[in-house]
Design an enzyme around this catalytic site. Structure first.
Site, PDB file in Angstrom:
ATOM      1  N   ASP A 142      34.695  29.720 -10.461  1.00 26.91           N
ATOM      2  CA  ASP A 142      33.587  29.911  -9.527  1.00 26.91           C
ATOM      3  C   ASP A 142      34.089  30.406  -8.171  1.00 26.91           C
ATOM      4  O   ASP A 142      35.122  31.081  -8.098  1.00 26.91           O
ATOM      5  CB  ASP A 142      32.810  28.591  -9.394  1.00 26.91           C
ATOM      6  CG  ASP A 142      31.324  28.814  -9.205  1.00 26.91           C
ATOM      7  OD1 ASP A 142      30.961  29.412  -8.184  1.00 26.91           O
ATOM      8  OD2 ASP A 142      30.535  28.392 -10.057  1.00 26.91           O
ATOM      9  N   HIS A 199      28.418  28.176  -3.832  1.00 27.89           N
ATOM     10  CA  HIS A 199      28.087  28.164  -5.262  1.00 27.89           C
ATOM     11  C   HIS A 199      29.019  27.257  -6.073  1.00 27.89           C
ATOM     12  O   HIS A 199      28.568  26.436  -6.880  1.00 27.89           O
ATOM     13  CB  HIS A 199      28.151  29.618  -5.750  1.00 27.89           C
ATOM     14  CG  HIS A 199      27.625  29.870  -7.124  1.00 27.89           C
ATOM     15  ND1 HIS A 199      28.401  29.730  -8.255  1.00 27.89           N
ATOM     16  CD2 HIS A 199      26.412  30.274  -7.555  1.00 27.89           C
ATOM     17  CE1 HIS A 199      27.670  30.054  -9.317  1.00 27.89           C
ATOM     18  NE2 HIS A 199      26.463  30.382  -8.926  1.00 27.89           N
ATOM     19  N   SER A 526      23.112  29.504 -13.373  1.00 25.65           N
ATOM     20  CA  SER A 526      24.338  28.969 -12.775  1.00 25.65           C
ATOM     21  C   SER A 526      24.254  27.464 -12.597  1.00 25.65           C
ATOM     22  O   SER A 526      25.273  26.783 -12.595  1.00 25.65           O
ATOM     23  CB  SER A 526      24.541  29.562 -11.377  1.00 25.65           C
ATOM     24  OG  SER A 526      25.249  30.750 -11.433  1.00 25.65           O
TER      25      SER A 526
END
Ligand SMILES: *[C@@H]1O[C@H](CO)[C@@H](O)[C@H](O)[C@H]1NC(C)=O
Ligand SMILES: *[C@@H]1O[C@H](CO)[C@@H](O)[C@H](O)[C@H]1NC(C)=O
Ligand SMILES: *[C@@H]1O[C@H](CO)[C@@H](O)[C@H](O)[C@H]1NC(C)=O
Ligand SMILES: *[C@@H]1O[C@H](CO)[C@@H](O)[C@H](O)[C@H]1NC(C)=O
Ligand SMILES: *[C@@H]1O[C@H](CO)[C@@H](O)[C@H](O)[C@H]1NC(C)=O
Ligand SMILES: *[C@@H]1O[C@H](CO)[C@@H](O)[C@H](O)[C@H]1NC(C)=O
Ligand SMILES: *[C@@H]1O[C@H](CO)[C@@H](O)[C@H](O)[C@H]1NC(C)=O
Length: 744
Positions: A142, A199, A526
């Site tokens: 990520d 994220h 996600s």
């Protein structure tokens, strides 16, 4: 940088200032070293073998400031990543042992209440049985991680298992602990594993964050934040910048994670569907699965359109997204007393709930982006003191839209969704009183404005509501099947929570004190992927001997297909969701731990399956990293792979497949089959009962699909087959497309 190359390339009006710039990063696949020489090879030999493909002039050139060979892969593919010109690649193609080269692509990110929604309660049931994921290592590929976030505290965490070989980059060693046991960056040494985007912090904490009390965004969704597997260890492989991730780095991260000894890989990014032999995530996941690592991936956010899935190989768990039962409710009341419901994560206590005039910036628009309340496009002094209607779009975030309205003197904002997104709503920590409403409601408000000389409205915030009976609803953005790369495998496999998920965030999104306990609410597949990665970690902890395909089977055959109101799971149109939207259905944790039977896919079966996809020997060899001759393999059709679901394209001729189920329930047990045939199709199962006498016993059955009536309307039809014993029910969904309808 790459993105700009492409744009300039299309315009064709950009000349490069230096010779350097026609270099691109290529991922080059070559025959394996073992196939070239018979002796045992070391890592060093491998690098020399890869270097031998580089043009002589480059291999020796010292004028080059950057090394040309970027990565030498040794697990995920037989090959390397190198900076080359197109001409040099052409030369390389002539060399013996060369297989293929593709210019690297940019993959995109598929951008505390959820555990209890999934049925996890502290000190009860499955969570306790699975030891909260103790001893399991989840590798997350990520944008990096915020190691100081309380979600990654190692209070109560045991040290990593002895098999762990991973590390924290030199910079980061003192940041790592028994929770965060690995942190690396790709390209190597380019940066630190710190998360600038948010994220990676969010996905990692969703999968395995520890308990953090009092988590909230602006006081909303308040509660104890916790990941799905709070005692699992985390290893972060940073490969992405906020704009995307280079596939050469993704491959390198997967290569490293395999060496390090992760049990689960959680990958919330991807490109468009490609043949598996040239899809980096599929290639890396194949090698990972071969070593017993379960790879859980997001299905992508290109819904609600058909055939928009990424990460669709059968050795991957492909995860779609749906809502959960929490709403951050807000309403807008018009001057005519009509009320519309929306959502917002901005619920100020001191909000003045008086009526204000409405303003539509699309009338008298001064800029193409005015209807979207684009930054710098709201110049009308009329906006002052008004509630502004802003359409979703133009590439603006809701925060940017809100800021533009605020800067123009607006007192509130109504964000209107797009028509194809239906009832899927996004909450945001808005910078002024605002809410998100559906397109349909937005059009009603515009209609009211059109018909009213002095249109007014007021926005009211209702706080956090739990218990939405429609939940779970498939998110509009969740990518849909059928899979393009392998239509004979039903994808997505499973859906999980991916809409308005609260999880850790590196910075405060609320413009207040610099507290370290910061959270954000975001949406995407996600977000659903790490939920399922956490579930897989729990199952791995309670069933350490289960293979990745067994874990996936347990999750799929126990999934539910009805919502809390006991109606079929709906999609964003509030119509029953199609099988290509939900796959096996929504994960049900309490059942997944005790599935009764599992469909284990022996790893060796992927070879006949790949040959059955009509790949060339060389293409299959790319995945297996050895010489393959499909003529010597008894290839199988896709639907023959021992998968827990069916995706059948049926013509006039009947089709029969065999499945093998393994008993992981009671030693002595008897299962009988229940079939719900798709309309107009006969589905027969032989035998119709399976009697087991011991644990891990395998029994086979055959299922035959026959067309009974000719249908004129195309599209997918659905059914299922279910094996039921006294204690268990093992359900496999059936997607069926009639051959004559293909191409319509
Ligand atoms: C170490 O971290 C600092 C900032 O935290 C960063 O500027 C530097 O580039 C990092 N060095 C390496 C070798 O990663
Ligand atoms: C549009 O602009 C004109 C001229 O600036 C102004 O007179 C008029 O009131 C505006 N209409 C709206 C709906 O804002
Ligand atoms: C407003 O109403 C008129 C008359 O019904 C119609 O022609 C016009 O398109 C409407 N405008 C909008 C923005 O809805
Ligand atoms: C952030 O807070 C500061 C001080 O409280 C305030 O001046 C500023 O306007 C706020 N910014 C936003 C975007 O709300
Ligand atoms: C999940 O499984 C449990 C245990 O079988 C069951 O009680 C529950 O109703 C299931 N949940 C849903 C939403 O189907
Ligand atoms: C592979 O080729 C065979 C023979 O031409 C054909 O029947 C089959 O449908 C093909 N399979 C796929 C997945 O395209
Ligand atoms: C469907 O139509 C085809 C072509 O008209 C025909 O050959 C076939 O027998 C029909 N099948 C059924 C089940 O009626």
């Amino acid at each position: 940088m790459k993105i700009f190359f492409v744009i300039f390339g299309i315009l064709g009006c950009f000349s490069w200032p230096s010779m350097q710039s026609d270099l691109e990063t290529y991922i080059v696949q070559v025959e394996s070293l073992e196939s070239q020489i018979s002796t045992q090879s070391s890592r060093m030999d491998l690098e020399n073998w890869y270097k031998s493909f580089l043009p002589k002039t480059i291999a020796t050139s010292s004028s080059d400031e950057k090394p040309r060979l970027i990565y030498s892969y040794h697990n995920v593919i037989s090959g390397f990543a190198a900076r080359l010109s197109a001409k040099q690649v052409k030369e390389m193609e002539k060399r013996p042992g060369f297989i293929s080269a593709w210019p690297q692509r940019i993959l995109s990110l598929h951008t505390t209440h959820t555990p209890s929604f999934l049925g996890l309660q502290q000190n009860t049931g499955f969570w306790r049985d699975a030891n909260y994921g103790k001893g399991v290592i989840i590798g997350v590929i990520d944008t990096g991680i915020d190691p100081d976030h309380p979600s990654f505290s190692d209070k109560g965490m045991p040290p990593p298992p002895a098999k762990w070989k991973g590390k924290c980059e030199s910079n980061f060693t003192n940041k790592c602990n028994n929770k965060l046991i690995g942190a690396r960056t790709f390209p190597l040494g380019s940066d630190s594993p710190i998360d600038e985007a948010g994220h990676g912090t969010h996905t990692a904490s969703t999968a395995a964050g520890g308990f953090v009390k009092g988590a909230n965004v602006n006081g909303n969704a308040k509660g104890t934040a916790v990941g799905i597997a709070p005692l699992a260890h985390l290893a972060m492989y940073k490969v992405c910048q906020p704009f995307g991730c280079d596939d050469s780095d993704v491959l390198a991260a997967m290569d490293a994670a395999i060496d390090d000894g992760v049990d689960i890989l959680s990958i919330s990014l991807g490109g468009s569907s490609r043949s598996f032999y040239e899809d980096p995530v599929a290639l890396g996941a194949y090698s990972a699965a071969q070593r017993g690592i379960l790879v859980s991936c997001s299905a992508a956010n290109n819904g609600p359109y058909e055939s928009t899935l990424s990460n669709d190989a059968p050795w991957i768990m492909t995860v779609g997204a749906s809502t959960h039962d929490r709403k951050l409710k807000a309403t807008v009341t018009l001057g005519n007393q009509k009320v519309f419901e929306g959502e917002s994560a901005f619920h100020p206590n001191d909000h003045n709930s008086a009526f204000s005039p409405l303003f539509d910036p699309s009338l008298n628009a001064t800029d193409f982006d005015s209807p979207y309340c684009g930054t710098g496009t709201l110049n009308d002094p009329e906006i002052k003191g008004k509630i502004v209607i802003c359409m979703v779009g133009g590439g603006y975030t809701m925060t940017q839209q809100g800021q533009a309205v605020k800067d123009a003197g607006g007192v509130g904002m109504i964000v209107v969704s797009t028509a194809d997104y239906g009832v899927t709503m996004f909450v945001d920590a808005h910078v002024l009183p605002a809410l998100y409403i559906t397109y349909k409601d937005g059009m009603e408000i515009l209609d009211y404005m059109n018909k009213t000389s002095k249109p007014t409205a007021k926005i009211l915030f209702q706080g956090t509501l739990i218990g939405d009976k429609d939940a779970p609803v498939v998110a509009a953005f969740s990518s849909r099947g059928p899979s393009l790369a392998s239509p004979g495998i039903l994808k997505p496999d499973i859906i999980g929570p991916g809409v308005n998920i609260l999880a850790a965030w590196p910075t405060s999104v609320e413009n207040k004190t610099n507290t370290k306990s910061t959270f954000n609410i975001i949406s995407g597949t996600s977000m659903s992927c790490p939920h399922l990665s956490g579930v897989a970690a729990l199952l791995k902890s309670s069933h350490p001997t289960w293979s990745p395909s067994a874990i996936k089977s347990a999750i799929m055959t126990t999934a539910y297909t009805v919502n809390f109101a006991n109606d079929p799971i709906l999609d964003e149109r509030l119509l029953p969701a199609n099988i290509f939207a939900i796959g096996a259905g929504h994960v049900n944790l309490s059942r997944a731990n005790d599935p009764g039977l599992i469909y284990d896919t022996p790893f060796k079966d992927y070879l006949p399956y790949l040959c059955g996809l009509n790949y060339t020997n060389r293409q299959v060899g790319n995945l297996l990293q050895r010489k393959v001759d499909c003529r010597e393999v008894k290839s199988i059709p896709e639907a023959q792979l021992n998968y827990p679901s069916f995706s059948i394209t049926l013509g006039e001729v009947s089709q029969t497949y065999t499945r093998t189920v393994t008993n992981v329930g009671e030693a002595k047990s008897s299962y009988s089959v229940e079939v719900a045939s798709p309309p107009g199709i006969s589905v027969t199962v032989k035998p119709s009962t399976l009697k087991f006498s011991k644990l891990n016993q395998k029994l086979k059955y055959q299922v035959t699909f026959t067309k009974r009536v000719n249908r004129t309307n195309g599209g997918v039809i659905e059914g299922f087959l279910k094996w039921t014993s006294e204690k268990h029910s093992v359900r496999s969904p059936i997607a069926l497309v009639l051959e004559s309808t293909i191409g319509f």
